[in-house]
Design an enzyme around this catalytic site. Structure first.
Site, short mmCIF file in Angstrom:
data_model
loop_
_atom_site.label_atom_id
_atom_site.label_comp_id
_atom_site.label_asym_id
_atom_site.label_seq_id
_atom_site.Cartn_x
_atom_site.Cartn_y
_atom_site.Cartn_z
N CYS A 40 42.84 45.40 34.14
CA CYS A 40 42.66 44.96 35.53
C CYS A 40 41.81 45.98 36.27
CB CYS A 40 44.04 44.84 36.19
SG CYS A 40 44.03 44.54 37.95
N HIS A 41 41.22 45.53 37.37
CA HIS A 41 40.40 46.42 38.20
C HIS A 41 41.18 47.65 38.68
CE1 HIS A 41 36.46 46.08 40.28
NE2 HIS A 41 36.91 47.22 40.71
N THR A 42 42.49 47.49 38.85
CA THR A 42 43.30 48.60 39.36
C THR A 42 43.42 49.72 38.31
OG1 THR A 42 44.46 46.94 40.67
CG2 THR A 42 45.45 49.11 40.59
N HIS A 62 48.98 47.61 33.20
CA HIS A 62 50.13 47.04 33.94
C HIS A 62 50.15 45.53 33.84
CE1 HIS A 62 46.66 46.97 36.58
NE2 HIS A 62 47.22 45.94 37.19
N GLU A 63 49.36 44.98 32.86
CA GLU A 63 49.26 43.52 32.76
C GLU A 63 49.57 43.13 31.31
OE1 GLU A 63 46.04 41.18 35.20
OE2 GLU A 63 45.32 41.31 33.15
N CYS A 92 65.22 44.22 41.80
CA CYS A 92 66.59 44.68 41.46
C CYS A 92 67.66 43.74 41.98
CB CYS A 92 66.82 46.10 41.99
SG CYS A 92 67.14 46.19 43.77
N CYS A 95 68.64 45.99 46.48
CA CYS A 95 68.18 46.93 47.51
C CYS A 95 67.96 46.19 48.84
CB CYS A 95 66.90 47.62 47.05
SG CYS A 95 65.43 46.56 47.11
N CYS A 98 65.02 43.65 48.55
CA CYS A 98 65.36 42.43 47.80
C CYS A 98 66.32 41.55 48.60
CB CYS A 98 65.97 42.77 46.44
SG CYS A 98 64.77 43.35 45.23
N CYS A 106 60.44 45.46 46.25
CA CYS A 106 61.70 46.11 45.85
C CYS A 106 61.53 47.63 45.92
CB CYS A 106 62.04 45.70 44.42
SG CYS A 106 63.48 46.53 43.72
N ARG A 110 61.03 52.92 43.56
CA ARG A 110 59.69 53.17 44.09
C ARG A 110 59.27 54.63 43.98
NH1 ARG A 110 58.09 52.88 50.27
NH2 ARG A 110 59.83 54.32 50.14
N CYS A 170 49.68 40.38 36.26
CA CYS A 170 49.03 40.84 37.49
C CYS A 170 48.11 39.76 38.07
CB CYS A 170 48.27 42.14 37.30
SG CYS A 170 47.49 42.71 38.85
N ARG A 373 38.39 38.50 32.41
CA ARG A 373 39.45 39.33 31.88
C ARG A 373 39.18 39.67 30.43
NH1 ARG A 373 41.09 41.25 35.79
NH2 ARG A 373 43.26 41.47 36.43
N1 LIG Z 1 47.06 43.22 46.15
C1 LIG Z 1 47.33 43.19 44.84
O1 LIG Z 1 48.49 43.04 44.42
C2 LIG Z 1 46.21 43.34 43.83
C3 LIG Z 1 46.45 43.09 42.47
C4 LIG Z 1 45.38 43.20 41.56
C5 LIG Z 1 44.12 43.55 42.01
N2 LIG Z 1 43.92 43.81 43.34
C6 LIG Z 1 42.56 44.16 43.88
O2 LIG Z 1 41.84 42.95 44.06
C7 LIG Z 1 40.44 43.22 44.07
C8 LIG Z 1 39.70 42.24 43.17
O3 LIG Z 1 40.04 42.47 41.82
P1 LIG Z 1 39.26 41.72 40.65
O4 LIG Z 1 39.94 42.11 39.37
O5 LIG Z 1 39.12 40.28 40.99
O6 LIG Z 1 37.82 42.43 40.75
P2 LIG Z 1 36.42 41.91 40.16
O7 LIG Z 1 35.52 43.10 40.12
O8 LIG Z 1 36.65 41.09 38.94
O9 LIG Z 1 35.87 40.90 41.29
C9 LIG Z 1 35.34 41.29 42.53
C10 LIG Z 1 34.28 40.24 42.94
O10 LIG Z 1 33.87 40.52 44.29
C11 LIG Z 1 32.48 40.35 44.38
N3 LIG Z 1 32.01 41.12 45.53
C12 LIG Z 1 31.87 42.48 45.62
N4 LIG Z 1 31.44 42.82 46.85
C13 LIG Z 1 31.30 41.68 47.55
C14 LIG Z 1 30.87 41.38 48.88
N5 LIG Z 1 30.51 42.34 49.72
N6 LIG Z 1 30.86 40.08 49.27
C15 LIG Z 1 31.23 39.10 48.42
N7 LIG Z 1 31.63 39.33 47.14
C16 LIG Z 1 31.66 40.60 46.71
C17 LIG Z 1 31.95 40.80 43.04
O11 LIG Z 1 30.65 40.27 42.76
C18 LIG Z 1 33.02 40.27 42.08
O12 LIG Z 1 32.71 38.94 41.65
C19 LIG Z 1 40.32 44.69 43.64
O13 LIG Z 1 40.16 45.47 44.82
C20 LIG Z 1 41.67 44.98 42.99
O14 LIG Z 1 42.00 46.36 43.00
C21 LIG Z 1 44.94 43.70 44.24
ZN LIG Z 2 46.28 44.49 38.30
ZN LIG Z 3 65.21 45.64 44.95
#
Ligand SMILES: NC(=O)c1ccc[n+]([C@@H]2O[C@H](COP(=O)([O-])OP(=O)(O)OC[C@H]3O[C@@H](n4cnc5c(N)ncnc54)[C@H](O)[C@@H]3O)[C@@H](O)[C@H]2O)c1
Ligand SMILES: [Zn+2]
Ligand SMILES: [Zn+2]
Length: 378
Positions: A40-42, A62-63, A92, A95, A98, A106, A110, A170, A373
């Site tokens: 994942c991106h994270t 984490h996935e 859990c 907490c 939850c 949760c 943490r 994820c 992915r």
């Molecule tokens: N909140 C959560 O629980 C959670 C969970 C997982 C990932 N994330 C976050 O979500 C985001 C996306 O993750 P992903 O795996 O899809 O990433 P990714 O790199 O696969 O996709 C990002 C997309 O955004 C586009 N993009 C970039 N800048 C842009 C702009 N200015 N305008 C329009 N489009 C633009 C890119 O071309 C790409 O297609 C990341 O920041 C990631 O860390 C959050």
């Molecule tokens: Zn993720």
């Molecule tokens: Zn909990």
């Protein structure tokens, strides 16, 4: 025992494949064999060094999806052979968070999870010379075996393929859950998704599931038009191709106007880019009086969002979501059912399958924008 893992030895360095020690599960913990894990991106955010909370050496990932091998003392809800998905947001059921029924965040473990430790404050992984290796997001799925607390494992059906359902750990849940749990999108809605990557495409399929009428995708990469349409996007905007002087906000407001509603604006918008300027556009393109904008993207350390307060005074709502607002042990098995019943798609989004030895190629594909992915199989 010994197991094989891709270890993040330092920020900005490729992962190193090595044998590591893994201790037995302690009270309330479970040892599982990981069968498949998405990248994942994270994970990339942490490996790059941009994550202020990144700790090294650690085992990222984490996935995942896998099978229970051994249960520590006191484990009641799982047994060897059960199929499970690790949860970086545990559940859990005891907490204050939850029990509030108002959040999925949760708080049971943490503090230690953020420090890369199991709930008792120690790590289960170490190098062969004894150096401790830290856990990551409580999951560490870039290892053939890993240990997690029982409350951080969702038990899932046994006929579901690991190399697909790992993505539910994820990306899928985050995207689909943001629509169904956080925004609560209704049939007939008009919605905008900024960023059509591994998360944004899942927001699109969540919107289709909810019965949205208009699904506008926004991305700087024209290749994403076809990807979006594949999952239900009805309109595409590349901000770079708009006529001189037309902002993306104006373009969306114009597209959503009708003869009856001359104000225009999206009912819902989702940021899946992590760019704070995009987050502002995402809020401001929503409808006066009721538009909701959901932040999913993770912004760089220290970044701040801004808008004029008048945007909120006139009824727009700014929200965020982690893990799509999903309560992992309760909701993840249901999402696996949706996949197995054909309500949501995963297969076309898994663009690459790699063995652990080639995990660094998965990160390269992500950098190059070539994968939705990449999944590592053990
Ligand atoms: N909140 C959560 O629980 C959670 C969970 C997982 C990932 N994330 C976050 O979500 C985001 C996306 O993750 P992903 O795996 O899809 O990433 P990714 O790199 O696969 O996709 C990002 C997309 O955004 C586009 N993009 C970039 N800048 C842009 C702009 N200015 N305008 C329009 N489009 C633009 C890119 O071309 C790409 O297609 C990341 O920041 C990631 O860390 C959050
Ligand atoms: Zn993720
Ligand atoms: Zn909990």
């Amino acid at each position: 025992m010994r197991t094989r893992a891709a270890v993040a030895v330092a920020a900005g360095k490729p992962l190193e494949i090595m044998e590591v020690n893994l201790d037995d599960p302690k009270e309330g913990e479970v040892l599982i064999e990981i069968k498949a894990t998405g990248i994942c991106h994270t994970d990339e955010f942490t490996l790059s060094g941009a994550d202020p909370e990144g700790i090294f050496p650690s085992i990222l990932g984490h996935e995942g999806a896998g099978v229970v091998v051994k249960c520590g003392p006191g484990v009641k809800t799982l047994k060897p052979g059960d199929h499970v998905i690790p949860l970086y947001t545990p559940e859990c059921r005891e907490c204050p968070s939850c029990l509030s029924r108002k959040t999925n965040l949760c708080t049971a473990i943490r503090a230690t999870q953020g420090q890369g430790l199991m709930p008792d404050g120690t790590t289960r992984f170490s190098m062969l010379d004894g150096t401790p290796i830290y856990h990551y997001m409580g999951c560490s799925t870039f290892a053939q075996h890993t240990v997690l607390p029982e409350i951080a494992l969702a038990k899932v059906r046994e006929d579901a393929p690991f190399d697909k359902i790992c993505y539910i750990g994820c990306g899928v849940t985050t995207g689909v859950g943001a629509v169904l749990n956080t925004a609560n999108v209704e049939a007939g809605a008009k919605a905008v998704v900024f960023g059509l990557g591994g998360i944004g495409l899942n927001v699109i399929q969540g919107l289709k599931l909810a019965g949205a009428d208009m699904i506008i995708g926004v991305d700087l990469n024209d290749d994403k038009k076809e990807w979006g349409e594949r999952f239900g996007m009805t309109h595409f905007i590349n901000p770079k191709s708009l006529p001189e002087g037309t902002s993306v906000v104006q373009a969306i407001v114009d597209m959503t106007k009708t003869p009856f509603d001359k104000i225009g604006g999206a009912d819902y918008s989702f940021d899946c880019t992590g760019n704070v300027k995009v987050m502002r556009d995402a809020l401001e393109c929503t409808h006066r009086g009721w538009g909701q904008s959901i932040i999913i993207g993770v912004a760089p350390a220290g970044a701040v969002i801004e808008t004029r307060p008048f945007q909120l005074v006139t009824g727009r709502v700014w929200k965020g979501t982690a893990f799509g607002g999903a309560r992992g042990r309760t909701d993840v098995p249901k999402i696996v059912d949706w996949y197995m019943d054909g309500k949501i798609e995963i297969d076309p989004m898994i663009t690459h399958i790699l063995p652990l030895e080639r995990i660094n190629e998965g990160f390269d594909l992500m950098h190059a924008g070539k994968s939705i992915r990449a999944v590592v199989v053990f």
